[in-house]
Design a protein around this motif. Structure first.
Motif, PDB file in Angstrom:
ATOM      1  N   VAL A 116     -13.558  38.699  17.831  1.00  0.00           N
ATOM      2  CA  VAL A 116     -13.700  38.775  16.392  1.00  0.00           C
ATOM      3  C   VAL A 116     -12.989  37.597  15.762  1.00  0.00           C
ATOM      4  CG1 VAL A 116     -13.888  41.269  16.365  1.00  0.00           C
ATOM      5  CG2 VAL A 116     -11.654  40.236  16.083  1.00  0.00           C
ATOM      6  N   ALA A 117     -13.391  37.280  14.537  1.00  0.00           N
ATOM      7  CA  ALA A 117     -12.847  36.098  13.889  1.00  0.00           C
ATOM      8  C   ALA A 117     -11.626  36.423  13.070  1.00  0.00           C
ATOM      9  CB  ALA A 117     -13.904  35.477  12.989  1.00  0.00           C
ATOM     10  N   THR A 129     -11.347  32.363  20.602  1.00  0.00           N
ATOM     11  CA  THR A 129     -12.596  33.086  20.390  1.00  0.00           C
ATOM     12  C   THR A 129     -12.872  33.343  18.930  1.00  0.00           C
ATOM     13  OG1 THR A 129     -11.406  35.158  20.680  1.00  0.00           O
ATOM     14  CG2 THR A 129     -12.490  34.246  22.618  1.00  0.00           C
ATOM     15  N   THR A 130     -11.878  33.142  18.060  1.00  0.00           N
ATOM     16  CA  THR A 130     -12.089  33.369  16.632  1.00  0.00           C
ATOM     17  C   THR A 130     -12.626  32.108  15.990  1.00  0.00           C
ATOM     18  OG1 THR A 130      -9.889  32.651  15.992  1.00  0.00           O
ATOM     19  CG2 THR A 130     -10.142  34.964  16.599  1.00  0.00           C
ATOM     20  N   ARG A 131     -13.323  32.262  14.877  1.00  0.00           N
ATOM     21  CA  ARG A 131     -13.812  31.122  14.119  1.00  0.00           C
ATOM     22  C   ARG A 131     -13.892  31.516  12.662  1.00  0.00           C
ATOM     23  NH1 ARG A 131     -19.384  31.401  13.180  1.00  0.00           N
ATOM     24  NH2 ARG A 131     -20.419  33.149  14.167  1.00  0.00           N
ATOM     25  N   SER A 173     -23.755  35.332  13.821  1.00  0.00           N
ATOM     26  CA  SER A 173     -22.618  35.335  12.901  1.00  0.00           C
ATOM     27  C   SER A 173     -22.742  36.513  11.945  1.00  0.00           C
ATOM     28  CB  SER A 173     -22.580  34.029  12.102  1.00  0.00           C
ATOM     29  OG  SER A 173     -22.470  32.918  12.961  1.00  0.00           O
ATOM     30  N   LEU A 174     -21.692  37.326  11.878  1.00  0.00           N
ATOM     31  CA  LEU A 174     -21.655  38.441  10.937  1.00  0.00           C
ATOM     32  C   LEU A 174     -20.679  38.081   9.829  1.00  0.00           C
ATOM     33  CD1 LEU A 174     -22.787  41.394  10.556  1.00  0.00           C
ATOM     34  CD2 LEU A 174     -20.518  42.140  11.278  1.00  0.00           C
ATOM     35  N   TYR A 175     -21.203  37.819   8.636  1.00  0.00           N
ATOM     36  CA  TYR A 175     -20.395  37.383   7.495  1.00  0.00           C
ATOM     37  C   TYR A 175     -19.887  38.610   6.740  1.00  0.00           C
ATOM     38  CZ  TYR A 175     -22.347  32.765   8.373  1.00  0.00           C
ATOM     39  OH  TYR A 175     -22.704  31.579   8.951  1.00  0.00           O
ATOM     40  N   LEU A 182     -17.475  37.246  11.962  1.00  0.00           N
ATOM     41  CA  LEU A 182     -17.330  37.811  13.295  1.00  0.00           C
ATOM     42  C   LEU A 182     -18.452  37.308  14.188  1.00  0.00           C
ATOM     43  CD1 LEU A 182     -16.620  41.556  12.355  1.00  0.00           C
ATOM     44  CD2 LEU A 182     -15.018  39.646  12.431  1.00  0.00           C
ATOM     45  N   ASP A 183     -18.151  37.141  15.478  1.00  0.00           N
ATOM     46  CA  ASP A 183     -19.169  36.799  16.472  1.00  0.00           C
ATOM     47  C   ASP A 183     -19.771  38.093  16.994  1.00  0.00           C
ATOM     48  OD1 ASP A 183     -17.449  33.926  17.667  1.00  0.00           O
ATOM     49  OD2 ASP A 183     -19.442  33.982  16.768  1.00  0.00           O
TER      50      ASP A 183
END
Length: 732
Positions: A116-117, A129-131, A173-175, A182-183
């Motif tokens: 998760v971001a 792994t976060t972005r 991508s979940l905004y 989140l990925d």
């Protein structure tokens, strides 16, 4: 250097000053610390900045933010206090990022977790792994602009640490709200449901202690729909759902998930029966299938995912997580704020069982015959199909749609320059405030004595109350005088009695029969407060605050929708929620498959209550009429009439009404110039007041007098077109 260039440079300097002020404004807690350290009260600061004390309270709590030109002055004050009282700021939280043009629902920084971001403002050393939204693989997404939240974040339920909803794009991508991305590894709908419930940390805490937590909402873009194997359009244009043999539905069934009776359409719900008291459900909104109606949401479905997440997240935070149309969401909000049941302990067995919640609608009840729409089984049992019921057969409480006979325009009115429209803010919402409505099934009474505290429907003759022909009659939606006995909701009959008592009219009210509710209460009060707060908070974000000077209010309203396009979409959705949910209380059969006299699904809801809809609309209509009379009396030279309801020739009376809009003829193009005032310049008591709160009015539009005269001559309603557009096109 020319004078014109001087003006341009001055304008640029002012913009730079405002931009600097936005960057330099301390956090809400620091604002309060600086004021208190300087020994200043909120009243003193409010007077210095020419605002209300409540405005300062909002700035110091983070509920609202100062806007130009007050913002620059406020920053100057805080800078001066900081120079005199240096100290440790009370808050060091990073600013919450949001989409560049959409409003952001603030979320706290989540703890780093695998897959998760972290927020855009994550500290160095966050897991690889976060972005963030700024480094999204999706091309064309603008880097979110850091802004401070307009609402102070409350304590967050760790189960829903990432907010209420997410917008899924084609690259996984979940905004989410607050700039979080989140990925999502899911490649089909079934795995997306599993991941959402186990990893996404989305959902909404219950709004009432006896209610249920809100399910997470996943909004599917066109690219995400393709990625998940969903078609770009629905072939079933009538049923608006996927065919039962579609591969996506087979995947859902194979994974042991279920769908509701409405199937997988623009708004879908995928669930498993609750296990161990825990709900297992995910809501979906499919954008390419028309989930967001343009009448409510404008062009929201065309926004980039990050900006759409900000818009929908703000609506979800202030109103409710969308669960369908805004009408459906508004009705769900009623239930969420007043759930029908609660857990109670059976004294005999000691087991926990379901019991009713006081003040709620606890079960579906059939309406009284006059309250039922023409398709209802009760009507079918009394009348043949296509029978046209008379006012003595059916309750017809609707909003005003009236124009004055042009032959009744006075010479003075014909000499006016303009037709000016004013519009009541959220009229149905204001009418719901403190409205006593029925909670039980109807009880038939013959020859009753009218009691304004008893909600119900009354058969009574109000045609004996004579009204000035230049003013709409309040007892019919078309404004004409009733011709005999008709059915009316309690607010209408109560207003008739009020007119009789106030103006000493020689009329006695004698109801013939009634359908009354013996159990009653202000069921809609929490709904009113919740939506009123949402409406005012959104207007504040658009630069319109309570307590503004009337001319400042009118000036700000002229451009408020351009102030923040994303927040303007939220405002449109809130207004649509209010009107739509009141209409949904009398939802009619959907689809061509319904047969006359058969029941339809909506009848099984406790919130299918045409009598409550009628009461709200009646209250809104008589509220408007009461203010019209007060306005007329305040504008004429003679005292209030006694024994009749006729006004002087110079009284200010409307020429057209449409729901919550009234059109007057005036020499001033602004409502500030013609609405009557007291000797000290205040609005006339009981009349229309300019302002942002529900029940107050705003400027709807102005046209030339000849335009209005032509509309009246042709039988058209000037109130429908006073903006220069059709009111229905604007969602009014």
């Amino acid at each position: 250097m020319s004078h014109e260039q001087d003006k341009l440079f001055a304008s640029v300097d002012a913009l730079l000053e405002q931009a600097a002020a936005q960057d330099d404004l301390p956090d809400p807690g620091e604002r309060k610390r600086l004021r208190e350290a300087g020994g200043l009260s909120q009243d003193q600061v409010a007077r210095a900045l020419s605002v209300r004390r409540e405005t300062i309270t909002g700035w110091e709590s983070g509920r609202t933010e100062p806007r130009p030109p007050k913002r620059a002055a406020y920053v100057r004050l805080l800078d001066g206090l900081a120079a005199r009282n240096p100290g440790q700021p009370t808050s060091s939280n990073p600013r919450v990022p949001e989409a560049s043009t959409g409003p952001a629902a603030p979320q706290p920084e989540p703890a780093p977790a695998p897959a998760v971001a972290a927020p855009v403002a994550a500290p160095p050393g966050s897991p690889s792994t976060t972005r963030t939204a700024a480094t999204s693989r999706r091309p064309g997404v603008k880097k979110p602009v850091a802004k401070k939240p307009t609402v102070a974040p409350a304590a967050v339920d760790p189960r829903f640490a990432h907010g209420r909803l997410g917008v899924l794009d084609g690259d996984g991508s979940l905004y989410c709200a607050g700039g979080l991305v989140l990925d999502c590894p899911a490649t089909n709908v079934a795995s997306l449901v599993d991941w959402t419930l186990s990893e996404a940390k989305l959902g909404t805490p219950r709004l009432h202690r006896n209610g249920k937590d809100g399910d997470p909402l996943i909004v599917i873009t066109a690219a995400a729909a393709e990625h998940l194997g969903l078609p770009a359009t629905l072939e079933d244009r009538r049923g608006l759902r996927l065919a039962e043999d579609h591969k996506v539905l087979k995947q859902i069934t194979k994974a042991k998930w279920q769908l509701t009776r409405r199937g997988f359409g623009p708004w879908a719900r995928v669930y498993r029966p609750a296990a161990g008291g825990q709900r297992q459900c995910v809501q979906f909104a499919i954008l390419p299938w028309g989930a967001l109606d343009t009448r409510s949401w404008g062009n929201a479905d065309q926004l980039p995912p990050a900006e759409l997440a900000a818009v929908l997240g703000t609506y979800a935070q202030r109103v409710i997580t969308p669960r369908g149309s805004t009408a459906v969401s508004g009705l769900e909000l009623m239930t969420a704020l007043r759930p029908p049941t609660r857990a109670v302990k059976d004294e005999t067995t000691g087991a926990w069982v379901s019991g009713p919640v006081a003040g709620s609608l606890t079960e579906a009840v059939d309406p009284a015959p006059p309250e039922a729409p023409s398709e209802h089984p009760i009507v079918a049992s009394l009348f043949p199909r296509h029978h046209e019921r008379t006012p003595a057969d059916v309750l017809e409480e609707e909003a005003f749609e009236w124009i004055r006979d042009p032959q009744l325009l006075t010479d003075a009115e014909c000499a006016k320059k303009y037709a000016v429209g004013i519009d009541v803010n959220t009229a149905f919402l204001a009418a719901a405030n403190r409205l006593n409505v029925g909670l039980s099934e109807p009880l038939h009474v013959t020859a009753p004595v009218f009691d304004k505290t008893v909600p119900g429907s009354w058969l009574i003759d109000l045609s004996t109350i004579e009204m000035d022909p230049r003013l709409a009659n309040p007892f019919t939606p078309h404004g004409t005088r009733p011709t005999g006995p008709a059915w009316y909701a309690t607010p209408t009959v109560a207003y008739a009695q009020e007119l009789i008592d106030t103006y000493q009219l020689p009329v006695t009210l004698t109801p013939i029969q009634a359908w009354i509710r013996t159990a009653s209460g202000p069921y809609l009060d929490p709904w009113y407060k919740h939506l009123s707060d949402a409406y005012k908070a959104t207007m504040a974000d658009l630069g319109i605050e309570s307590g503004m000077e009337e001319n400042d209010f009118l000036t700000a309203m002229a451009t408020h929708k351009r102030h923040d396009p994303g927040m303007a979409i939220v405002l449109s959705a809130i207004k649509s929620t209010i009107k739509g949910s009141i209409g949904k209380l009398r939802e009619r059969p959907q689809g061509a498959s319904h047969k006359y006299g058969e029941r339809w699904p909506a009848l099984e809801r406790p919130t299918w209550r045409p009598d409550i809809r009628a009461a709200v609309i009646a209250a809104a209509r008589v509220n408007m009429h009461r203010k019209l009379i007060k306005t007329a009396l305040a504008s004429q030279t003679s005292p209030a009439p006694v024994g009749h309801l006729r006004f002087d020739e110079d009284a200010l009376l409307p020429v057209a009404l449409l729901s919550d809009c009234a059109v007057f003829l005036a020499d001033d193009p602004s409502p500030y110039g013609f609405l009557p005032r007291t000797a000290d310049g205040k609005p006339a008591p009981g009349g229309f007041r300019l302002g942002v709160s529900p029940g107050m009015v705003k400027h709807e539009g102005t046209q030339e007098f000849m335009w209005a005269a032509q509309m009246l001559d042709q039988g058209h309603n000037p109130a429908r077109h006073i903006k220069g557009t059709d009111a229905a096109d604007d969602g009014e």
